[in-house]
Design a protein around this motif. Sequence first.
Motif, short mmCIF file in Angstrom:
data_model
loop_
_atom_site.label_atom_id
_atom_site.label_comp_id
_atom_site.label_asym_id
_atom_site.label_seq_id
_atom_site.Cartn_x
_atom_site.Cartn_y
_atom_site.Cartn_z
N TYR A 1 0.87 -1.31 -0.04
CA TYR A 1 0.09 -0.04 0.04
C TYR A 1 0.86 1.39 0.00
O TYR A 1 0.49 2.39 -0.75
N PRO A 2 1.93 1.38 0.73
CA PRO A 2 2.68 2.82 0.63
C PRO A 2 3.68 2.70 -0.54
O PRO A 2 4.30 1.61 -0.71
N THR B 1 3.43 3.19 5.93
CA THR B 1 4.81 3.65 5.70
C THR B 1 5.74 3.28 6.83
O THR B 1 6.65 2.89 6.86
N GLU C 1 1.81 10.30 -2.62
CA GLU C 1 1.52 9.23 -1.91
C GLU C 1 0.03 8.83 -1.84
O GLU C 1 -0.76 9.55 -2.08
N ARG C 2 -0.21 7.80 -1.55
CA ARG C 2 -1.69 7.09 -1.46
C ARG C 2 -2.52 7.66 -0.26
O ARG C 2 -1.74 8.07 0.74
N THR C 3 -3.76 7.94 -0.05
CA THR C 3 -4.36 8.30 0.94
C THR C 3 -4.21 7.66 2.15
O THR C 3 -4.33 6.23 2.22
N GLY C 4 -3.96 7.88 3.31
CA GLY C 4 -3.82 7.37 4.75
C GLY C 4 -2.44 6.59 4.54
O GLY C 4 -2.32 5.51 5.46
N GLN C 5 -1.58 6.52 3.69
CA GLN C 5 -0.49 5.89 3.52
C GLN C 5 0.60 5.89 4.78
O GLN C 5 1.50 4.89 4.80
N TYR C 6 0.55 6.80 5.36
CA TYR C 6 1.84 7.34 6.37
C TYR C 6 1.84 6.16 7.39
O TYR C 6 2.84 5.67 7.65
N CYS C 7 0.59 5.69 7.98
CA CYS C 7 0.79 4.53 9.17
C CYS C 7 1.25 3.47 8.51
O CYS C 7 2.13 2.74 9.33
#
Length: 187
Positions: free
Chosen positions: A54-55, A74, A66-72
Amino acid sequence: MGKIEWAMWANEQALAAGLILLTGGIVGVAGLFRGWEFAAYSIAAGVFVCLLEYPRGKKNKGTSVERTGQYCFTVCVKAFGPLTRNYYVRAFIHAALAVPAGFMLATVLGCVCLGIASLIYLGAAISGEQWEPILPRTETRKAVGESIKQPPQNPPPRPPAEMRRKRAEDLEGAAYDNPIKVSTNEE
């Protein structure tokens, strides 16, 4: 012409393969197909692949979106260090996850897609690419209003600088002479 960044293509292919694998697994378990254990495995493998892929990785050139909400995700993927950063390892993981999914008709398409993603990751690894996370920018941009101290007074096109500096007392001297002849007759 620039160098192709294979990892970007592999990421999209592997994410799609994970979703296909997950869907095929759900169909196999829900239908209680013969060998439904492979379908249950495919559900777990599909979820794992989706979480891993996903990230998006940072591109070498240009802007990385970046994709939506990918930080967590990542942060989680980055925590595994070289196991997730190295594309040789990812190619091996995807190839190994694809094999059991090939034993059931409902999950064969996911198996093939994951195998293709594995080959693309192998190509990315051979060309020297590795996964770098897209992290939030720490620098703050200046507001547009702060960078403009004094906005222009005249709308464009402006007269040459020597004409703009004339005093308003000398109206004839301050007038701008157009070097191009203008006529009112249309010929």
